[in-house]
Scaffold this motif. Structure first.
Motif, PDB file in Angstrom:
ATOM      1  N   ALA A  67       0.826  -1.209   0.000  1.00  0.00           N
ATOM      2  CA  ALA A  67       0.000   0.000   0.000  1.00  0.00           C
ATOM      3  C   ALA A  67       0.853   1.250   0.000  1.00  0.00           C
ATOM      4  O   ALA A  67       0.557   2.223  -0.715  1.00  0.00           O
ATOM      5  N   LEU A  68       1.927   1.251   0.783  1.00  0.00           N
ATOM      6  CA  LEU A  68       2.776   2.436   0.865  1.00  0.00           C
ATOM      7  C   LEU A  68       3.678   2.542  -0.362  1.00  0.00           C
ATOM      8  O   LEU A  68       3.939   3.658  -0.844  1.00  0.00           O
ATOM      9  N   ARG A  69       4.119   1.424  -0.886  1.00  0.00           N
ATOM     10  CA  ARG A  69       4.917   1.462  -2.117  1.00  0.00           C
ATOM     11  C   ARG A  69       4.100   2.046  -3.268  1.00  0.00           C
ATOM     12  O   ARG A  69       4.595   2.829  -4.079  1.00  0.00           O
ATOM     13  N   ARG A  70       2.837   1.655  -3.318  1.00  0.00           N
ATOM     14  CA  ARG A  70       1.972   2.164  -4.387  1.00  0.00           C
ATOM     15  C   ARG A  70       1.771   3.669  -4.248  1.00  0.00           C
ATOM     16  O   ARG A  70       1.808   4.407  -5.225  1.00  0.00           O
ATOM     17  N   ALA A  71       1.562   4.137  -3.021  1.00  0.00           N
ATOM     18  CA  ALA A  71       1.383   5.573  -2.801  1.00  0.00           C
ATOM     19  C   ALA A  71       2.638   6.342  -3.170  1.00  0.00           C
ATOM     20  O   ALA A  71       2.568   7.429  -3.766  1.00  0.00           O
ATOM     21  N   SER A 125       5.591   9.895  -6.923  1.00  0.00           N
ATOM     22  CA  SER A 125       6.733  10.073  -7.825  1.00  0.00           C
ATOM     23  C   SER A 125       6.270  10.455  -9.230  1.00  0.00           C
ATOM     24  O   SER A 125       6.799  11.391  -9.847  1.00  0.00           O
ATOM     25  N   ALA A 126       5.270   9.747  -9.739  1.00  0.00           N
ATOM     26  CA  ALA A 126       4.758  10.050 -11.082  1.00  0.00           C
ATOM     27  C   ALA A 126       4.148  11.451 -11.136  1.00  0.00           C
ATOM     28  O   ALA A 126       4.304  12.178 -12.128  1.00  0.00           O
ATOM     29  N   PHE A 127       3.478  11.846 -10.070  1.00  0.00           N
ATOM     30  CA  PHE A 127       2.869  13.179 -10.007  1.00  0.00           C
ATOM     31  C   PHE A 127       3.945  14.262 -10.029  1.00  0.00           C
ATOM     32  O   PHE A 127       3.832  15.263 -10.752  1.00  0.00           O
TER      33      PHE A 127
END
Length: 358
Positions: A212-216, A221-223
């Motif tokens: 969950a935290l890796r996905r966030a 990062s992409a943003f």
């Protein structure tokens, strides 16, 4: 306060009987709290529907007695009721629901703060309350500012809720099975904030390695990088609560993507791009939303299927369109109720669960 032992609440109801009587007398009951079909004057509170309202503690006033405080088990039941019976109401606007739910959740946090509760119990209440608040705020449409819900106040309450929960985590007691998921929600709600990113990066490696935290962190990062394709690809696969948390940034992300397209494609004679491509790239809810987005930024259309990038035509006025976000948020419940999502014990709603060690 140090050296001051806090009481434990003993009130068995969602709203103490004394408050119900007072609000009946003063005609301060919300319509959600009155028994269906009741025609008494003044309206009578339904003990199964009335929920304690928030009242700011007065300076110098004695703490409420235990009989006026709901224990953690009743607070959790109250949050469950708000999620299952109020947040899903079809006979009220999203703004009315959000205003009512946010006030009652604020009272839940206050009751919790005024009594002695274990960190595990407190975290469970705060997690569920925050999940409900994120969901009702995410459901507000672009016209919410003209309704009973104050967007600025709601935003402040979300920040307060994150603060209360993260302070609870910071006390070190546990375990907190959903901590990684809610630390991820904190980062997504504050997408692009260096302070939020710094705080998350200070967490133990065991937490940061959770899915969950890796996905966030990947979304953040992409943003930051302005990587539109990767950002919206990640947003499409986020679970429901994470999608609720990041929803407030979707309009800004789409505006940034459209501005980059305008810089890259605009010519004096104009270049066209299919609206279908825009729908896919920006995870829009359909061609009509794509047309509205382009026209809101001064970009002309070539018929109903293509947008024209003419040099000097792209403009930004006011806030970016909020959009309906059915693809990015509304569709993510997948047949579950909000109550089921809020009360889930899984770290991340069953998505990408870490395997148990052998």
């Amino acid at each position: 306060m140090a050296g001051c032992e806090l009481p434990v609440g003993t009130c068995p109801d969602m709203c103490p009987a004394a408050e119900r009587a007072e609000r009946e007398k003063e005609r301060r009951l919300h319509r959600f709290e009155v028994a269906p079909g009741g025609r008494s004057d003044p309206p009578r509170a339904d003990p199964q529907r009335a929920v304690k309202e928030y009242k700011r503690p007065a300076a110098g006033k004695a703490r409420p007695p235990p009989s006026q405080l709901r224990p953690p088990s009743v607070l959790l039941a109250t949050v469950r009721y708000l999620a299952g019976e109020v947040a899903e109401r079809a006979d009220a606007s999203c703004a009315e629901v959000a205003s009512f739910v946010a006030d009652r959740l604020r009272a839940v946090r206050l009751d919790l703060a005024l009594q002695g509760a274990g960190d595990a119990e407190a975290a469970a209440v705060l997690e569920a309350a925050l999940a409900v608040l994120l969901a009702v705020v995410a459901r507000l449409g672009p016209d919410a500012a003209r309704g009973p819900a104050d967007p600025v106040l709601l935003q402040a309450q979300v920040h307060e809720s994150f603060g209360s929960l993260r302070r609870c985590y910071g006390r070190g007691a546990g375990p907190h099975p959903r901590q990684a998921a809610f630390q991820g929600l904190f980062l997504l709600y504050n997408l692009g904030s260096m302070e939020a990113l710094h705080e998350v990066l200070q967490l133990p490696n065991a937490l940061r390695s959770c899915p969950a935290l890796r996905r966030a962190l990947a979304v953040d990062s992409a943003f930051r990088e302005g990587n539109t394709a990767r950002l919206f690809r990640l947003l499409r696969i986020l679970p429901y609560l994470q999608s609720c948390a990041v929803r407030c940034h979707v309009g800004r992300a789409r505006r940034g993507a459209l501005a980059r397209l305008a810089r890259a494609l605009s010519t004096p004679k104009g270049q066209t791009l299919p609206l279908g491509f825009m729908v896919h790239l920006l995870a829009l809810d359909g061609p009509e939303e794509a047309r509205d987005l382009c026209q809101a930024h001064g970009l002309p259309l070539d018929g109903q299927e293509r947008v024209v990038f003419l040099r000097g035509r792209y403009t930004e006025e006011g806030l970016p369109p909020a959009g309906t976000c059915k693809v990015l948020v509304g569709s993510k419940l997948g047949g579950r109720t909000l109550e089921e999502v809020v009360m889930a014990e899984e770290e991340d709603e069953g998505v990408d669960r870490p395997k148990s060690p052998a």
